[in-house]
Motif scaffolding. Structure first.
Motif, PDB file in Angstrom:
ATOM      1  N   MET A   1      12.940 -17.700 -10.427  1.00  9.95           N
ATOM      2  CA  MET A   1      13.103 -17.324 -11.827  1.00  9.95           C
ATOM      3  C   MET A   1      12.018 -16.308 -12.202  1.00  9.95           C
ATOM      4  SD  MET A   1      14.908 -18.241 -14.484  1.00  9.95           S
ATOM      5  CE  MET A   1      14.884 -18.145 -16.221  1.00  9.95           C
ATOM      6  N   ALA A   2      12.427 -15.207 -12.728  1.00 17.85           N
ATOM      7  CA  ALA A   2      11.497 -14.147 -13.113  1.00 17.85           C
ATOM      8  C   ALA A   2      10.609 -14.613 -14.256  1.00 17.85           C
ATOM      9  CB  ALA A   2      12.261 -12.901 -13.521  1.00 17.85           C
ATOM     10  N   ARG A   3       9.367 -14.224 -14.183  1.00 16.66           N
ATOM     11  CA  ARG A   3       8.405 -14.558 -15.231  1.00 16.66           C
ATOM     12  C   ARG A   3       8.233 -13.343 -16.126  1.00 16.66           C
ATOM     13  NH1 ARG A   3       2.331 -16.888 -13.992  1.00 16.66           N
ATOM     14  NH2 ARG A   3       1.501 -16.496 -16.077  1.00 16.66           N
ATOM     15  N   ARG A   4       8.373 -13.563 -17.438  1.00 16.80           N
ATOM     16  CA  ARG A   4       8.252 -12.476 -18.409  1.00 16.80           C
ATOM     17  C   ARG A   4       7.301 -12.910 -19.521  1.00 16.80           C
ATOM     18  NH1 ARG A   4      10.768 -10.573 -14.718  1.00 16.80           N
ATOM     19  NH2 ARG A   4      12.712  -9.396 -14.798  1.00 16.80           N
TER      20      ARG A   4
ATOM     21  N   PHE B   1      14.035   0.775 -14.904  1.00 19.67           N
ATOM     22  CA  PHE B   1      13.590   1.281 -13.606  1.00 19.67           C
ATOM     23  C   PHE B   1      13.353   0.124 -12.639  1.00 19.67           C
ATOM     24  CE2 PHE B   1       9.850   1.877 -10.885  1.00 19.67           C
ATOM     25  CZ  PHE B   1      10.394   2.770  -9.969  1.00 19.67           C
ATOM     26  N   LEU B   2      12.614  -0.887 -13.079  1.00 13.91           N
ATOM     27  CA  LEU B   2      12.330  -2.026 -12.207  1.00 13.91           C
ATOM     28  C   LEU B   2      13.618  -2.710 -11.759  1.00 13.91           C
ATOM     29  CD1 LEU B   2       9.230  -3.450 -14.080  1.00 13.91           C
ATOM     30  CD2 LEU B   2       9.228  -2.316 -11.844  1.00 13.91           C
ATOM     31  N   ASP B   3      14.551  -2.871 -12.673  1.00  9.18           N
ATOM     32  CA  ASP B   3      15.838  -3.481 -12.317  1.00  9.18           C
ATOM     33  C   ASP B   3      16.579  -2.643 -11.279  1.00  9.18           C
ATOM     34  OD1 ASP B   3      15.390  -5.637 -14.044  1.00  9.18           O
ATOM     35  OD2 ASP B   3      16.570  -4.749 -15.681  1.00  9.18           O
ATOM     36  N   SER B   4      16.403  -1.324 -11.325  1.00 10.84           N
ATOM     37  CA  SER B   4      17.104  -0.434 -10.395  1.00 10.84           C
ATOM     38  C   SER B   4      16.543  -0.495  -8.978  1.00 10.84           C
ATOM     39  CB  SER B   4      17.049   1.010 -10.901  1.00 10.84           C
ATOM     40  OG  SER B   4      15.774   1.597 -10.646  1.00 10.84           O
ATOM     41  N   LEU B   5      15.337  -1.041  -8.809  1.00 13.75           N
ATOM     42  CA  LEU B   5      14.705  -1.074  -7.492  1.00 13.75           C
ATOM     43  C   LEU B   5      15.371  -2.063  -6.534  1.00 13.75           C
ATOM     44  CD1 LEU B   5      10.902  -0.932  -8.413  1.00 13.75           C
ATOM     45  CD2 LEU B   5      12.321   0.893  -7.438  1.00 13.75           C
ATOM     46  N   GLY B   6      16.079  -3.027  -7.078  1.00 14.71           N
ATOM     47  CA  GLY B   6      16.720  -4.014  -6.220  1.00 14.71           C
ATOM     48  C   GLY B   6      15.776  -5.074  -5.696  1.00 14.71           C
ATOM     49  N   VAL B   7      14.614  -5.228  -6.343  1.00 14.03           N
ATOM     50  CA  VAL B   7      13.683  -6.296  -6.000  1.00 14.03           C
ATOM     51  C   VAL B   7      13.408  -7.112  -7.257  1.00 14.03           C
ATOM     52  CG1 VAL B   7      12.574  -4.970  -4.154  1.00 14.03           C
ATOM     53  CG2 VAL B   7      11.581  -4.928  -6.436  1.00 14.03           C
ATOM     54  N   ALA B   8      13.051  -8.358  -7.057  1.00 13.74           N
ATOM     55  CA  ALA B   8      12.643  -9.181  -8.192  1.00 13.74           C
ATOM     56  C   ALA B   8      11.312  -8.654  -8.714  1.00 13.74           C
ATOM     57  CB  ALA B   8      12.515 -10.637  -7.763  1.00 13.74           C
ATOM     58  N   TRP B   9      11.074  -8.845 -10.001  1.00 14.15           N
ATOM     59  CA  TRP B   9       9.792  -8.425 -10.571  1.00 14.15           C
ATOM     60  C   TRP B   9       9.399  -9.378 -11.693  1.00 14.15           C
ATOM     61  CZ3 TRP B   9       9.583  -6.902 -15.721  1.00 14.15           C
ATOM     62  CH2 TRP B   9      10.802  -6.566 -16.314  1.00 14.15           C
ATOM     63  N   ASP B  10       8.099  -9.476 -11.893  1.00 12.45           N
ATOM     64  CA  ASP B  10       7.537 -10.326 -12.928  1.00 12.45           C
ATOM     65  C   ASP B  10       6.632  -9.504 -13.829  1.00 12.45           C
ATOM     66  OD1 ASP B  10       8.597 -12.820 -11.887  1.00 12.45           O
ATOM     67  OD2 ASP B  10       7.051 -12.714 -10.346  1.00 12.45           O
ATOM     68  N   ALA B  11       6.505  -9.946 -15.069  1.00 10.54           N
ATOM     69  CA  ALA B  11       5.542  -9.394 -16.026  1.00 10.54           C
ATOM     70  C   ALA B  11       4.635 -10.559 -16.400  1.00 10.54           C
ATOM     71  CB  ALA B  11       6.255  -8.821 -17.241  1.00 10.54           C
TER      72      ALA B  11
ATOM     73  N   THR C   1       2.380  -6.183 -13.682  1.00  6.99           N
ATOM     74  CA  THR C   1       3.755  -6.142 -13.232  1.00  6.99           C
ATOM     75  C   THR C   1       3.709  -6.375 -11.730  1.00  6.99           C
ATOM     76  OG1 THR C   1       4.445  -4.612 -14.950  1.00  6.99           O
ATOM     77  CG2 THR C   1       5.827  -4.723 -12.993  1.00  6.99           C
ATOM     78  N   ILE C   2       4.508  -7.323 -11.269  1.00  8.31           N
ATOM     79  CA  ILE C   2       4.503  -7.675  -9.846  1.00  8.31           C
ATOM     80  C   ILE C   2       5.898  -7.434  -9.275  1.00  8.31           C
ATOM     81  CG2 ILE C   2       4.108  -9.488  -8.145  1.00  8.31           C
ATOM     82  CD1 ILE C   2       2.105 -10.704 -10.156  1.00  8.31           C
ATOM     83  N   LEU C   3       5.949  -6.563  -8.279  1.00  2.00           N
ATOM     84  CA  LEU C   3       7.190  -6.282  -7.558  1.00  2.00           C
ATOM     85  C   LEU C   3       7.226  -7.220  -6.361  1.00  2.00           C
ATOM     86  CD1 LEU C   3       6.926  -2.386  -7.459  1.00  2.00           C
ATOM     87  CD2 LEU C   3       7.890  -3.829  -9.252  1.00  2.00           C
ATOM     88  N   ARG C   4       8.290  -7.970  -6.214  1.00  2.00           N
ATOM     89  CA  ARG C   4       8.396  -8.972  -5.144  1.00  2.00           C
ATOM     90  C   ARG C   4       9.122  -8.398  -3.929  1.00  2.00           C
ATOM     91  NH1 ARG C   4       4.726 -12.832  -6.408  1.00  2.00           N
ATOM     92  NH2 ARG C   4       4.899 -13.393  -8.611  1.00  2.00           N
ATOM     93  N   GLN C   5       8.541  -8.619  -2.769  1.00  2.00           N
ATOM     94  CA  GLN C   5       9.140  -8.220  -1.493  1.00  2.00           C
ATOM     95  C   GLN C   5       9.524  -6.736  -1.475  1.00  2.00           C
ATOM     96  OE1 GLN C   5       9.262 -10.349   1.379  1.00  2.00           O
ATOM     97  NE2 GLN C   5       7.710 -11.116  -0.036  1.00  2.00           N
ATOM     98  N   TYR C   6       8.551  -5.910  -1.860  1.00  2.00           N
ATOM     99  CA  TYR C   6       8.726  -4.463  -1.895  1.00  2.00           C
ATOM    100  C   TYR C   6       8.622  -3.917  -0.474  1.00  2.00           C
ATOM    101  CZ  TYR C   6       8.267   0.270  -3.752  1.00  2.00           C
ATOM    102  OH  TYR C   6       8.482   1.599  -4.070  1.00  2.00           O
TER     103      TYR C   6
END
Length: 135
Positions: free
Chosen positions: A1-4, A15-25, A34-39
């Motif tokens: 579950m993404a943390r916001r 933009f973050l959603d377009s990367l195809g990776v999970a991300w947290d704020a 901002t954390i990009l997961r499994q980049y």
């Protein structure tokens, strides 16, 4: 579950959603990350995928974003050292590897033009450029 814990500008979130990776704020100790997961990293690094933390500066988007932090720590597959990566920053209870890379007078942060997307692209460029440096 993404943390916001906080919201980014709508263009950054798109933009973050377009990367195809999970991300947290994440907000921790008054600092926003901002954390990009499994980049996925460019070829030549181990591991091939990492989490990337980018500190959201107070005053962003007018204030510049700077550096990036990686977990687990990155190393080159050829074993050569990577300069300016000795710093460690605690985020979410872990010691992230700091890559001390900064904007320059030739490539300054331009408010209204630069954003999280341009910072991630800048990060991608210096990750790739690591293998082009003269030793």
């Amino acid at each position: 579950m993404a943390r916001r814990d906080f919201r980014l500008p709508a263009a950054d979130e798109a933009f973050l959603d377009s990367l195809g990776v999970a991300w947290d704020a994440v907000q921790e100790g008054g600092v926003q990350w901002t954390i990009l997961r499994q980049y996925r990293l460019p070829p030549g690094y181990m591991p091939e995928q990492v989490d990337v933390a980018i500190q959201i500066s107070a005053g962003y988007p007018d204030a510049a974003l700077d550096m990036a932090f990686f977990l687990p720590h990155i190393r080159r597959v050829d074993g050569r050292p990577i300069p300016a990566t000795d710093g460690r920053v605690a985020v979410l209870g872990a010691a992230w590897q700091q890559w001390s890379r900064h904007r320059t007078g030739a490539n300054p942060w331009i408010p209204g033009e630069d954003d999280l997307a341009s910072h991630v692209h800048y990060m991608d460029a210096w990750l790739a450029a690591e293998f082009e440096r003269v030793r």
